[in-house]
Design a protein around this motif. Structure first.
Motif, PDB file in Angstrom:
ATOM      1  N   ARG A 109     -31.770 -38.336   8.782  1.00 53.44           N
ATOM      2  CA  ARG A 109     -30.380 -38.087   8.285  1.00 53.44           C
ATOM      3  C   ARG A 109     -30.497 -37.116   6.938  1.00 53.44           C
ATOM      4  O   ARG A 109     -29.887 -36.039   6.638  1.00 53.44           O
ATOM      5  N   ALA A 110     -31.367 -37.930   5.898  1.00 52.31           N
ATOM      6  CA  ALA A 110     -31.422 -37.349   4.665  1.00 52.31           C
ATOM      7  C   ALA A 110     -32.059 -35.817   4.729  1.00 52.31           C
ATOM      8  O   ALA A 110     -31.364 -35.038   4.023  1.00 52.31           O
ATOM      9  N   ALA A 111     -32.949 -35.663   5.526  1.00 55.67           N
ATOM     10  CA  ALA A 111     -33.480 -34.285   5.492  1.00 55.67           C
ATOM     11  C   ALA A 111     -32.412 -33.268   6.153  1.00 55.67           C
ATOM     12  O   ALA A 111     -32.372 -32.159   5.716  1.00 55.67           O
ATOM     13  N   ALA A 112     -31.710 -33.644   7.103  1.00 58.10           N
ATOM     14  CA  ALA A 112     -30.550 -32.778   7.445  1.00 58.10           C
ATOM     15  C   ALA A 112     -29.661 -32.565   6.523  1.00 58.10           C
ATOM     16  O   ALA A 112     -29.113 -31.042   6.416  1.00 58.10           O
ATOM     17  N   VAL A 113     -29.236 -33.459   5.587  1.00 62.09           N
ATOM     18  CA  VAL A 113     -28.219 -33.273   4.564  1.00 62.09           C
ATOM     19  C   VAL A 113     -29.011 -32.315   3.583  1.00 62.09           C
ATOM     20  O   VAL A 113     -28.169 -31.100   3.102  1.00 62.09           O
ATOM     21  N   MET A 114     -30.229 -32.308   3.242  1.00 63.57           N
ATOM     22  CA  MET A 114     -30.766 -31.446   2.416  1.00 63.57           C
ATOM     23  C   MET A 114     -31.247 -30.101   2.800  1.00 63.57           C
ATOM     24  O   MET A 114     -31.016 -28.937   2.029  1.00 63.57           O
ATOM     25  N   GLY A 115     -31.199 -29.968   4.196  1.00 67.87           N
ATOM     26  CA  GLY A 115     -31.415 -28.666   5.078  1.00 67.87           C
ATOM     27  C   GLY A 115     -30.196 -27.945   5.303  1.00 67.87           C
ATOM     28  O   GLY A 115     -29.981 -27.223   6.080  1.00 67.87           O
TER      29      GLY A 115
ATOM     30  N   LEU B  93     -17.193 -38.570  -3.660  1.00 61.40           N
ATOM     31  CA  LEU B  93     -16.022 -37.433  -3.883  1.00 61.40           C
ATOM     32  C   LEU B  93     -15.924 -36.680  -2.543  1.00 61.40           C
ATOM     33  O   LEU B  93     -14.767 -36.238  -1.921  1.00 61.40           O
ATOM     34  N   TRP B  94     -17.004 -36.487  -1.922  1.00 56.05           N
ATOM     35  CA  TRP B  94     -16.916 -35.696  -0.742  1.00 56.05           C
ATOM     36  C   TRP B  94     -16.501 -36.272   0.781  1.00 56.05           C
ATOM     37  O   TRP B  94     -16.196 -35.926   1.665  1.00 56.05           O
ATOM     38  N   GLU B  95     -16.211 -37.684   0.397  1.00 57.81           N
ATOM     39  CA  GLU B  95     -15.338 -38.180   1.507  1.00 57.81           C
ATOM     40  C   GLU B  95     -13.958 -38.214   1.193  1.00 57.81           C
ATOM     41  O   GLU B  95     -13.110 -38.581   2.240  1.00 57.81           O
ATOM     42  N   GLN B  96     -13.674 -37.599   0.131  1.00 53.87           N
ATOM     43  CA  GLN B  96     -12.025 -37.307  -0.086  1.00 53.87           C
ATOM     44  C   GLN B  96     -11.556 -35.796   0.234  1.00 53.87           C
ATOM     45  O   GLN B  96     -10.472 -35.430   0.351  1.00 53.87           O
ATOM     46  N   GLY B  97     -12.674 -34.908   0.632  1.00 55.12           N
ATOM     47  CA  GLY B  97     -12.351 -33.625   1.047  1.00 55.12           C
ATOM     48  C   GLY B  97     -13.374 -32.498   0.552  1.00 55.12           C
ATOM     49  O   GLY B  97     -14.192 -32.822   0.075  1.00 55.12           O
ATOM     50  N   ASP B  98     -13.063 -31.401   0.632  1.00 54.14           N
ATOM     51  CA  ASP B  98     -13.959 -30.360   0.663  1.00 54.14           C
ATOM     52  C   ASP B  98     -14.279 -30.095  -0.952  1.00 54.14           C
ATOM     53  O   ASP B  98     -13.215 -30.026  -1.872  1.00 54.14           O
ATOM     54  N   VAL B  99     -15.279 -29.950  -1.427  1.00 49.71           N
ATOM     55  CA  VAL B  99     -15.561 -30.156  -2.699  1.00 49.71           C
ATOM     56  C   VAL B  99     -15.823 -28.613  -3.316  1.00 49.71           C
ATOM     57  O   VAL B  99     -16.739 -27.975  -2.826  1.00 49.71           O
ATOM     58  N   ASP B 100     -14.883 -28.341  -4.185  1.00 52.75           N
ATOM     59  CA  ASP B 100     -14.989 -27.249  -4.930  1.00 52.75           C
ATOM     60  C   ASP B 100     -16.033 -27.352  -6.230  1.00 52.75           C
ATOM     61  O   ASP B 100     -15.905 -28.268  -6.900  1.00 52.75           O
TER      62      ASP B 100
ATOM     63  N   ALA C  83     -21.099 -28.833   1.044  1.00 52.19           N
ATOM     64  CA  ALA C  83     -21.910 -27.471   1.319  1.00 52.19           C
ATOM     65  C   ALA C  83     -22.054 -26.773   0.044  1.00 52.19           C
ATOM     66  O   ALA C  83     -23.305 -26.527  -0.042  1.00 52.19           O
ATOM     67  N   ASP C  84     -21.307 -26.727  -1.012  1.00 54.55           N
ATOM     68  CA  ASP C  84     -21.472 -26.151  -2.206  1.00 54.55           C
ATOM     69  C   ASP C  84     -21.984 -26.843  -3.145  1.00 54.55           C
ATOM     70  O   ASP C  84     -22.372 -26.357  -4.403  1.00 54.55           O
ATOM     71  N   VAL C  85     -22.318 -28.272  -3.084  1.00 49.25           N
ATOM     72  CA  VAL C  85     -22.927 -29.201  -4.135  1.00 49.25           C
ATOM     73  C   VAL C  85     -24.281 -28.807  -4.121  1.00 49.25           C
ATOM     74  O   VAL C  85     -25.111 -28.863  -3.259  1.00 49.25           O
ATOM     75  N   PRO C  86     -24.838 -28.492  -5.506  1.00 43.59           N
ATOM     76  CA  PRO C  86     -26.373 -28.292  -5.587  1.00 43.59           C
ATOM     77  C   PRO C  86     -27.185 -29.420  -5.503  1.00 43.59           C
ATOM     78  O   PRO C  86     -27.726 -29.836  -6.877  1.00 43.59           O
TER      79      PRO C  86
END
Length: 417
Positions: free
Chosen positions: A54-60, A161-168, A89-92
């Motif tokens: 799962r972690a690899a999928a997040v990073m990829g 934070l990402w559990e609360q919505g799309d992160v800008d 998606a946009d979090v580096p």
């Protein structure tokens, strides 16, 4: 004008000492722990293998691989998890890993794992953020494969934070602002204020630090409370908090400044500058702040860094304490840790902050800027409170707590009377 901020770990430590109550910063560990047997005969290593995929999928950013680790029969959970992955998606991200702490069996084909999620933001975190999670897994495919069927914050741990919505994401020169449900223009203004705070803090705290800050802006004070695992009522009058684990060993853990958008938005430019400079000071000084550091010193130093380039007078910065002094109610002692509690009345809380600020002002005036920093570091180098302040006052300032308190009281009369 008194602008109230708070270092979250102080209040949370005062109220409870449950492990994982605040966002902590720990070193990255392997995604799976050493093998240990759960009561059902399932090892933590087997659970870790699923989490590692799962972690690899997040990073990829691999949605198919991410979903492949989830229970194929849990449609609503899969939909929620897919949304969280999109929110990220946009979090580096620089890293994302899990460490399995414990595994308990609910039956032959179901287990519950207590894990630590550890992640770093690229370019900002020298050490990872850590989040305690409870993950449930189920075995499918004739007992050959384990799938994740639930994932939630562990009891006593904050949400993400990402559990609360799309992160800008807004990138500043020295700041990274992550927001949910807020306007882009608002996040850009916060980034600009944080960018100005960083060099201001460096001017007040010349010790090496990352000179970067991550600011979190949730949609509401209720969402802010969820990121801190605390009641929303505790933060309604607080413009921002800083989360993190005290250091004292010279290694700066990862901190976050979390903004209460309602309270922060009610402030003018001056107040917003003070808030973010104050909170950024906590980030800068964290590695030299320990359980030995009294709140009056950590909050007073942060306020001093925030106000040092402002033109306000002492009575303007400390109106509540000025009123008390003028009415003959001169404090008999320096503020205690309890005086800084979120539950205190507003006037008492303000007097505590103002008293801490003026204590640091006194040290800078009578002993000098370098001695103020040396005193802060000397106290923070100790791991326990007992004797730490007394020893630092003796070795760095050449005084005693009794003498310092007497001088501080006279200083209050001179500045505020």
């Amino acid at each position: 004008m008194a602008v109230r901020t708070q270092d979250a770990r102080r209040e949370r430590t005062r109220r409870r000492s449950t492990a994982g109550a605040v966002l902590a910063a720990l070193l990255i560990a392997p995604a799976c722990a050493a093998p240990r047997e759960a009561p059902t005969g399932i090892t933590a290593q087997e659970v870790g293998a699923t989490l590692e995929r799962r972690a690899a999928a997040v990073m990829g950013h691999d949605t198919a691989a991410y979903l492949a680790a989830l229970d194929p029969r849990a449609a609503s959970f899969r939909a929620a998890q897919s949304a969280e992955l999109r929110n990220l998606a946009d979090v580096p991200l620089e890293s994302w890993a899990y460490e399995v702490k414990d595994v308990t069996g609910e039956g032959g084909d179901r287990v519950t794992a207590e894990v630590e999620l550890r992640y770093r933001i690229k370019g900002y975190d020298k050490a990872p953020m850590s989040s305690s999670r409870t993950v449930e897994l189920v075995r499918r495919d004739d007992g050959r494969t384990w799938y994740i069927s639930a994932d939630r914050a562990a009891d006593g741990a904050p949400g993400q934070l990402w559990e609360q919505g799309d992160v800008d994401v807004v990138r500043g020169t020295h700041s990274l602002v992550l927001g949910v449900g807020r306007q882009a223009a608002e996040l850009r203004r916060i980034a600009a204020t944080a960018d100005a705070a960083v060099p201001a803090v460096t001017g007040a705290w010349p010790e090496p630090w990352g000179e970067r800050v991550v600011v979190i802006v949730p949609e509401s004070v209720e969402d802010m409370a969820g990121l801190l695992d605390s009641p929303a009522a505790s933060y309604r009058g607080i413009a921002a908090v800083t989360t993190g684990e005290v250091g004292g060993g010279g290694r700066a853990p990862a901190d976050r400044v979390i903004v209460n958008p309602q309270a922060y938005g009610m402030l003018g430019d001056f107040g917003q500058r003070v808030v973010l400079t104050h909170e950024t000071t906590h980030v800068a000084t964290r590695a030299h702040t320990s359980a030995a550091t009294p709140v009056w010193l950590s909050e007073g130093f942060a306020d001093r860094a925030a106000y040092r380039q402002e033109s306000r007078t002492a009575p303007e910065i400390a109106p509540e304490l000025a009123e008390a002094v003028r009415s003959g109610d001169l404090p008999a002692r320096l503020p205690s840790d309890e005086d800084f509690g979120f539950g205190e009345d507003a006037a008492k809380l303000s007097r505590a902050y103002e008293g801490g600020w003026l204590a640091c002002e006194l040290i800078a005036r009578d002993w000098g800027e370098e001695e103020l920093i040396a005193f802060y570091k000397a106290v923070g180098s100790r791991s326990e409170r007992d004797g730490a302040v007394e020893q630092a006052m003796h070795t760095v300032l050449g005084t005693t707590p009794q003498d310092f308190t007497a001088r501080w009281r006279e200083y209050l009369r001179a500045r505020l009377g």
